[in-house]
Design an enzyme around this catalytic site. Sequence first.
Site, PDB file in Angstrom:
ATOM      1  N   LYS A 128      39.577  31.337  49.945  1.00 47.05           N
ATOM      2  CA  LYS A 128      38.292  32.445  50.098  1.00 47.05           C
ATOM      3  C   LYS A 128      38.599  32.984  51.243  1.00 47.05           C
ATOM      4  CE  LYS A 128      35.136  30.884  46.633  1.00 47.05           C
ATOM      5  NZ  LYS A 128      33.987  30.153  46.406  1.00 47.05           N
ATOM      6  N   LYS A 210      42.211  31.940  34.729  1.00 45.81           N
ATOM      7  CA  LYS A 210      40.880  31.482  33.941  1.00 45.81           C
ATOM      8  C   LYS A 210      40.038  32.392  33.849  1.00 45.81           C
ATOM      9  CE  LYS A 210      37.721  28.782  36.454  1.00 45.81           C
ATOM     10  NZ  LYS A 210      37.481  27.640  37.058  1.00 45.81           N
ATOM     11  N   LYS A 213      34.578  36.975  35.474  1.00 46.90           N
ATOM     12  CA  LYS A 213      33.895  38.349  35.466  1.00 46.90           C
ATOM     13  C   LYS A 213      34.880  39.296  36.373  1.00 46.90           C
ATOM     14  CE  LYS A 213      29.839  39.137  34.863  1.00 46.90           C
ATOM     15  NZ  LYS A 213      28.526  39.461  35.288  1.00 46.90           N
TER      16      LYS A 213
END
Length: 348
Positions: A128, A210, A213
Amino acid sequence: MTLCSSPNCRWKVIIVTKRRVFSGMRPTGRMHVGNYLGAVRNWVQMQDTYQCIYAVVDYHAMTTPYEPDQLNQETDEMLVDLLASGIDPEKCTLIVQSQVPQHSELAWILGTITPLGWLERVPTFKEKSDMHPDYLNLGLLSYPVLQAADIILYKAEAVPVGEDQRPHVELTREIVRRFNHMFGDTFPEPQVITKKETARIASLTEPGKKMSKSLGPSSYIAIGDSPEQIREKIMKAVTDTGPSSGDEMSPGVASLFLLLRSFGAEEQYQAFADEYRAQTIRYVDLKETTADVVAQGLQPIREKKQEIQNNKRMLEDALAQGRETATALAAETMSEVRNRIGLYNPRM
Ligand code: TRP
């Protein structure tokens, strides 16, 4: 084992306490079939055998860039979708993390006993921080500490999560060991529960990844999508040019097969698997059948969702009840923790 308490009754009563389970999901708005088949369906099943506490973890969502209005709305949508999927407030405790203030209180305390080195090693921190180099904040580094607080605030013994979350639960166990060593035995070491049946569904547009959204609206099927939307998205799903002998199934095709099987269409699954092996399969047929099966499988969820949207009281009541139960459990743990670690307690 104890004796039944009513007079003249000689039955022995076995009191079985259910194991306590905690899990959390980030508020990403409308839930997609990847979330549902990968986690939530399992959460629903566990409600009958465990004492479950489930949270929409909005504090965690704040560690990466977000819009305030959107966070609020996406938390609401996620809650509606959890109820629609079968999370039942009569059977479990459903909360929004930030509504139970002890989560952040305990996270602070755990932060003081967690060495920096443990946190810098966590793979999701590296991922991240690479993804959002301009948004490197302390919250992102201490993300797993908050997650540890979520779990042990309720002394949960088990945590149903996907493989990607295993390092976080491992870290929770390390923090627990350290806390218990420094201040005396207080928390159980939680275990990961991963279910083999839970499916990892691929993105429809980029099947190497995967379902998520963030890859755009045509890449996922939301659990509230209409049969027409489901059909449209599946018909456009990326596959390959057709099987040739000896090749491994491409991820896009494998994911369609997985959807069929996950929604219980075993016969159709076997029939298409035979055709695949014989290299006679037509992907357009596979897609049509998959679209029908998925639309049918999601029908009860779609209906329940409508019901909840027409009656927001259902959600409010569930949250009020969840908050009350969770706060009571959390307060009990925090009182014990405060004593153990020597925070000022005027009644002593
Ligand atoms: N980190 C988890 C995820 O990204 C969400 C989460 C937060 C969680 N707290 C938790 C999961 C506690 C299990 C237990 O999916």
